[in-house]
Write a protein that holds these residues in place. Structure first.
Motif, PDB file in Angstrom:
ATOM      1  N   VAL A 174       0.835  -1.215  -0.008  1.00 27.96           N
ATOM      2  CA  VAL A 174      -0.085  -0.034  -0.224  1.00 27.96           C
ATOM      3  C   VAL A 174       1.189   1.447   0.011  1.00 27.96           C
ATOM      4  CG1 VAL A 174      -1.814   1.344   1.273  1.00 27.96           C
ATOM      5  CG2 VAL A 174      -1.867  -1.071   1.379  1.00 27.96           C
ATOM      6  N   ILE A 175       0.435   2.280  -1.075  1.00 32.95           N
ATOM      7  CA  ILE A 175       1.445   3.270  -0.869  1.00 32.95           C
ATOM      8  C   ILE A 175       0.988   4.253  -0.101  1.00 32.95           C
ATOM      9  CG2 ILE A 175       2.392   5.174  -2.646  1.00 32.95           C
ATOM     10  CD1 ILE A 175       2.160   3.274  -4.990  1.00 32.95           C
ATOM     11  N   LYS A 176       1.940   4.619   0.755  1.00 33.82           N
ATOM     12  CA  LYS A 176       1.461   5.775   1.808  1.00 33.82           C
ATOM     13  C   LYS A 176       1.861   7.233   1.337  1.00 33.82           C
ATOM     14  CE  LYS A 176       0.776   3.232   6.042  1.00 33.82           C
ATOM     15  NZ  LYS A 176       1.190   3.151   7.425  1.00 33.82           N
ATOM     16  N   PHE A 177       1.211   8.049   1.437  1.00 35.09           N
ATOM     17  CA  PHE A 177       1.985   9.333   1.326  1.00 35.09           C
ATOM     18  C   PHE A 177       1.367  10.504   2.106  1.00 35.09           C
ATOM     19  CE2 PHE A 177      -1.857   9.328  -1.500  1.00 35.09           C
ATOM     20  CZ  PHE A 177      -2.351  10.402  -1.433  1.00 35.09           C
ATOM     21  N   SER A 178       2.302  11.444   2.477  1.00 38.33           N
ATOM     22  CA  SER A 178       1.614  12.485   3.445  1.00 38.33           C
ATOM     23  C   SER A 178       1.608  13.684   2.774  1.00 38.33           C
ATOM     24  CB  SER A 178       2.740  12.505   4.590  1.00 38.33           C
ATOM     25  OG  SER A 178       4.179  12.714   4.228  1.00 38.33           O
ATOM     26  N   ILE A 179       0.613  14.581   3.509  1.00 36.02           N
ATOM     27  CA  ILE A 179       0.569  16.000   2.981  1.00 36.02           C
ATOM     28  C   ILE A 179       1.059  16.657   4.141  1.00 36.02           C
ATOM     29  CG2 ILE A 179      -1.034  17.660   2.215  1.00 36.02           C
ATOM     30  CD1 ILE A 179      -1.285  15.393   0.509  1.00 36.02           C
ATOM     31  N   ILE A 180       2.254  17.407   3.641  1.00 32.41           N
ATOM     32  CA  ILE A 180       2.987  18.092   4.563  1.00 32.41           C
ATOM     33  C   ILE A 180       3.187  19.613   4.430  1.00 32.41           C
ATOM     34  CG2 ILE A 180       4.225  16.053   5.732  1.00 32.41           C
ATOM     35  CD1 ILE A 180       6.787  17.057   3.860  1.00 32.41           C
ATOM     36  N   GLY A 181       3.444  20.442   5.194  1.00 29.58           N
ATOM     37  CA  GLY A 181       3.692  21.711   4.799  1.00 29.58           C
ATOM     38  C   GLY A 181       3.562  22.754   6.117  1.00 29.58           C
ATOM     39  N   ARG A 182       3.760  23.932   6.218  1.00 36.98           N
ATOM     40  CA  ARG A 182       3.542  24.832   7.398  1.00 36.98           C
ATOM     41  C   ARG A 182       2.012  25.018   7.258  1.00 36.98           C
ATOM     42  NH1 ARG A 182       3.483  30.144   5.224  1.00 36.98           N
ATOM     43  NH2 ARG A 182       4.029  30.235   3.421  1.00 36.98           N
ATOM     44  N   PRO A 183       1.681  25.614   8.451  1.00 33.10           N
ATOM     45  CA  PRO A 183       0.326  25.955   9.058  1.00 33.10           C
ATOM     46  C   PRO A 183      -0.394  26.913   7.814  1.00 33.10           C
ATOM     47  CG  PRO A 183       1.594  26.045  10.944  1.00 33.10           C
ATOM     48  CD  PRO A 183       2.396  26.004   9.891  1.00 33.10           C
ATOM     49  N   ASN A 184      -1.460  26.503   7.501  1.00 31.25           N
ATOM     50  CA  ASN A 184      -2.381  27.540   6.597  1.00 31.25           C
ATOM     51  C   ASN A 184      -1.930  27.452   5.448  1.00 31.25           C
ATOM     52  OD1 ASN A 184      -3.796  28.384   9.137  1.00 31.25           O
ATOM     53  ND2 ASN A 184      -2.037  29.802   9.579  1.00 31.25           N
ATOM     54  N   VAL A 185      -1.234  26.463   4.587  1.00 30.57           N
ATOM     55  CA  VAL A 185      -1.229  26.293   3.212  1.00 30.57           C
ATOM     56  C   VAL A 185      -2.402  25.829   2.561  1.00 30.57           C
ATOM     57  CG1 VAL A 185       1.208  26.541   3.203  1.00 30.57           C
ATOM     58  CG2 VAL A 185       0.456  24.448   3.559  1.00 30.57           C
ATOM     59  N   GLY A 186      -3.231  24.964   3.109  1.00 26.16           N
ATOM     60  CA  GLY A 186      -4.311  24.492   2.577  1.00 26.16           C
ATOM     61  C   GLY A 186      -4.264  22.827   2.507  1.00 26.16           C
ATOM     62  N   LYS A 187      -3.477  22.373   3.708  1.00 30.88           N
ATOM     63  CA  LYS A 187      -3.184  20.773   3.663  1.00 30.88           C
ATOM     64  C   LYS A 187      -4.406  19.991   3.621  1.00 30.88           C
ATOM     65  CE  LYS A 187      -0.208  20.807   7.186  1.00 30.88           C
ATOM     66  NZ  LYS A 187      -0.003  22.315   7.522  1.00 30.88           N
ATOM     67  N   SER A 188      -5.593  20.385   4.663  1.00 28.84           N
ATOM     68  CA  SER A 188      -6.648  19.613   4.692  1.00 28.84           C
ATOM     69  C   SER A 188      -7.482  19.694   3.543  1.00 28.84           C
ATOM     70  CB  SER A 188      -7.283  20.008   6.174  1.00 28.84           C
ATOM     71  OG  SER A 188      -6.680  19.772   7.203  1.00 28.84           O
ATOM     72  N   SER A 189      -7.615  20.910   3.085  1.00 33.24           N
ATOM     73  CA  SER A 189      -8.306  21.229   1.651  1.00 33.24           C
ATOM     74  C   SER A 189      -7.908  20.374   0.795  1.00 33.24           C
ATOM     75  CB  SER A 189      -8.376  22.717   1.209  1.00 33.24           C
ATOM     76  OG  SER A 189      -8.545  23.693   2.503  1.00 33.24           O
ATOM     77  N   MET A 190      -6.684  20.101   0.788  1.00 35.47           N
ATOM     78  CA  MET A 190      -6.139  19.398  -0.523  1.00 35.47           C
ATOM     79  C   MET A 190      -6.433  17.635  -0.129  1.00 35.47           C
ATOM     80  SD  MET A 190      -2.244  19.248  -1.748  1.00 35.47           S
ATOM     81  CE  MET A 190      -2.358  20.963  -2.156  1.00 35.47           C
ATOM     82  N   VAL A 242       1.731  26.847  16.445  1.00 39.77           N
ATOM     83  CA  VAL A 242       3.099  26.511  16.927  1.00 39.77           C
ATOM     84  C   VAL A 242       3.904  26.133  16.089  1.00 39.77           C
ATOM     85  CG1 VAL A 242       4.716  25.890  18.801  1.00 39.77           C
ATOM     86  CG2 VAL A 242       2.455  26.778  19.202  1.00 39.77           C
ATOM     87  N   GLU A 243       4.664  26.875  15.109  1.00 39.48           N
ATOM     88  CA  GLU A 243       5.024  26.121  13.735  1.00 39.48           C
ATOM     89  C   GLU A 243       6.333  24.987  14.208  1.00 39.48           C
ATOM     90  OE1 GLU A 243       6.673  28.942  11.210  1.00 39.48           O
ATOM     91  OE2 GLU A 243       4.901  29.186  10.266  1.00 39.48           O
ATOM     92  N   LYS A 244       6.808  25.285  15.491  1.00 43.76           N
ATOM     93  CA  LYS A 244       7.809  24.261  15.857  1.00 43.76           C
ATOM     94  C   LYS A 244       7.271  22.795  15.887  1.00 43.76           C
ATOM     95  CE  LYS A 244      10.845  27.239  17.945  1.00 43.76           C
ATOM     96  NZ  LYS A 244      11.590  27.906  19.277  1.00 43.76           N
ATOM     97  N   TYR A 245       6.107  22.847  16.491  1.00 44.25           N
ATOM     98  CA  TYR A 245       5.380  21.741  16.705  1.00 44.25           C
ATOM     99  C   TYR A 245       4.524  20.997  15.776  1.00 44.25           C
ATOM    100  CZ  TYR A 245       7.994  22.479  20.966  1.00 44.25           C
ATOM    101  OH  TYR A 245       8.747  22.739  21.676  1.00 44.25           O
ATOM    102  N   SER A 246       3.937  21.887  14.595  1.00 43.17           N
ATOM    103  CA  SER A 246       3.666  21.344  13.497  1.00 43.17           C
ATOM    104  C   SER A 246       4.680  20.700  12.641  1.00 43.17           C
ATOM    105  CB  SER A 246       2.902  22.334  12.709  1.00 43.17           C
ATOM    106  OG  SER A 246       3.728  23.538  12.073  1.00 43.17           O
ATOM    107  N   LEU A 247       5.923  21.389  12.893  1.00 45.27           N
ATOM    108  CA  LEU A 247       6.837  20.772  12.072  1.00 45.27           C
ATOM    109  C   LEU A 247       7.155  19.309  12.752  1.00 45.27           C
ATOM    110  CD1 LEU A 247       9.129  20.936   9.932  1.00 45.27           C
ATOM    111  CD2 LEU A 247      10.608  22.147  11.841  1.00 45.27           C
ATOM    112  N   LEU A 248       6.995  19.278  14.029  1.00 44.97           N
ATOM    113  CA  LEU A 248       7.115  17.594  14.549  1.00 44.97           C
ATOM    114  C   LEU A 248       6.162  16.680  14.240  1.00 44.97           C
ATOM    115  CD1 LEU A 248       8.369  15.792  16.833  1.00 44.97           C
ATOM    116  CD2 LEU A 248       6.460  16.628  18.339  1.00 44.97           C
ATOM    117  N   ARG A 249       4.907  17.179  13.858  1.00 46.78           N
ATOM    118  CA  ARG A 249       3.804  16.508  13.312  1.00 46.78           C
ATOM    119  C   ARG A 249       4.398  16.055  11.702  1.00 46.78           C
ATOM    120  NH1 ARG A 249      -1.210  17.365  15.830  1.00 46.78           N
ATOM    121  NH2 ARG A 249      -0.818  16.402  17.968  1.00 46.78           N
TER     122      ARG A 249
END
Length: 437
Positions: A174-190, A242-249
């Motif tokens: 199963v191919i797993k891919f993640s949608i990553i990026g800083r806050p508010n770039v539209g990850k959930s909408s994508m 908190v950008e540092k912790y969104s980065l951890l995610r």
């Protein structure tokens, strides 16, 4: 496999950063020397024996002048919340202070496994204070010196002693891919736009993990899992802000992915934090696609696409192989370009090259452009073979790897890329002296 998370906490100036650098070792500096990658040293990956874990260095918690730094306290609490093990760093030279007891109270409430690391235990003052630290009431204490390096292995033994029980994930095929990026770039909408595509069938077993929301779906009859780092559990908004912790995610999602989709915001352009996130995908050896979102708001799209592409290539010089797709999650324009590109870069990351073909390409490149001489000696290449995938990894046997110049390594990588389709994936080359395993 999910990597455990270890957080370093403590008041300012107790030596957390020195301990962080000791635990992370030299790997961090390798990635920081890559052109175009800059990063604040708050995260690292530590490797010890058969274990690998994420390390977070939190800001120092300080109550000087009765001004409690709420933001730093909040960030430390977020880090503790994410951590499997917390290392509480105290100062063996100075002894305990009121700040240490503030940190202790936060840790006691967290219910996490806590190891007290008594730094500067090489000083004569430590002998006067050494028994005071037991007042903190924790079970594990490790005296050490970040500066002198002693006690670091003891700390690593203590950190990793229960790591065997980390759950493995088994989704072969199963191919797993993640949608990553800083806050508010539209990850959930994508993610939502992707899952509403006509050819996508979302599975009923969409479950959450501790780190992100995983949604299994089928596209053209093939199974995929999208890992959404934005649709998080409790306190999601705080994490995202908190950008540092969104980065951890993002880091934790990157680990579990075959492909990382790095989302940029067309309205805002590229900022430093975008490069940090891409740098971690590179460090993890993952295939990548750069997706420029909110493309619907851009006027004069043809002209802007040329300019934006040029801007991306300038800023992301450390991954010139990354394909770029322009789309709008809101209007779903060009969303159909994303899945084919994810599949393509995944296939490229799994590509295996026949040994005879690889040797032809490398030897042709060698005879076309010989390496420079150093003290009248020149590097000779004897034999090349592919030894791994995801990312494609090559062993190149030479007379003396000490004669290799990084510009020649880049030249050989470019020649490999000209001959074989490795778009979207990093490739790794190990130069080995003849007879070296």
């Amino acid at each position: 496999m999910r990597k455990p998370v270890v957080a370093l906490v403590g008041r300012p100036n107790v030596g957390k950063s020195t301990i962080f650098n000791r635990l992370v070792g030299s790997r961090m500096s390798v990635i920081e020397d890559t052109p175009g990658v800059t990063r604040d040293r708050i995260y690292g990956t530590a490797n010890y024996r058969d274990y690998s874990f994420h390390l977070i260095d939190t800001g120092g918690i300080d109550i000087a002048e009765n001004k409690f730094n709420d933001e730093i306290k909040g960030q430390a609490e977020l880090a503790i919340d994410e951590a499997d093990v917390v290392v509480f760093v105290v100062d063996g030279k100075e002894g305990l202070t009121a700040n240490d007891f503030v940190v202790k109270d936060i840790l006691m409430k967290s219910g996490k496994d806590v190891i007290v690391a008594i730094n500067k235990a090489d000083t004569k003052e430590f002998k006067e204070h050494q028994y005071d630290f037991y007042e903190l009431g924790f079970e594990q204490y490790v005296p050490l010196s970040g500066e002198q390096k002693f006690g670091i292995e003891d700390l690593l033994d203590e950190i990793t002693k229960d790591f065997k029980e980390m759950p493995e994930e088994d989704d072969e095929g199963v191919i797993k891919f993640s949608i990553i990026g800083r806050p508010n770039v539209g990850k959930s909408s994508m993610v939502n736009a992707l899952l509403n595509e006509e050819r996508v069938i979302v599975s009923d077993v969409a479950g959450t993990t501790r780190d992100a929301v995983d949604t299994p779906f089928t596209y053209h009859g093939e199974e995929f899992v999208v890992i959404d780092t934005a649709g998080m559990r409790k306190r999601g908004k705080i994490y995202e802000n908190v950008e540092k912790y969104s980065l951890l995610r993002s880091l934790k999602a990157i680990d579990r992915s075959d492909v990382c989709v790095i989302v940029l915001n067309a309205e805002e352009g590229i900022i430093e934090h975008d490069k940090h996130i891409a740098g971690y995908a590179l460090e993890a050896g993952k295939a990548v696609v750069i997706a420029v979102n909110k493309w619907d708001v851009i006027e004069d799209k043809d002209k802007m696409m040329k300019e934006f592409t040029k801007d991306i290539r300038n800023n992301f010089q450390f991954m010139p192989y990354a394909p770029i797709v322009y789309l709008s999650a809101l209007t779903k324009k060009r969303m159909h370009t994303l899945m084919p590109m994810i599949i393509k870069v995944y296939e490229n990351a799994c590509r295996e090259i026949k040994t005879s073909l690889l040797n032809d390409v490398i030897m042709d490149a060698y005879s076309l452009n010989l390496p420079p001489t150093y003290k009248n000696r020149r590097m000779k290449i004897y034999f090349s073979s592919q030894v791994g995938i995801k990312p494609p990894t090559f062993n190149i046997q030479v007379n003396s790897k000490g004669l290799l110049h990084f510009s020649y390594e880049r030249y050989l990588e470019n020649k490999i890329r000209e001959s074989f389709d490795f778009e979207g994936t990093p490739i790794v080359m190990h130069f080995k002296n003849k007879g070296e395993q």
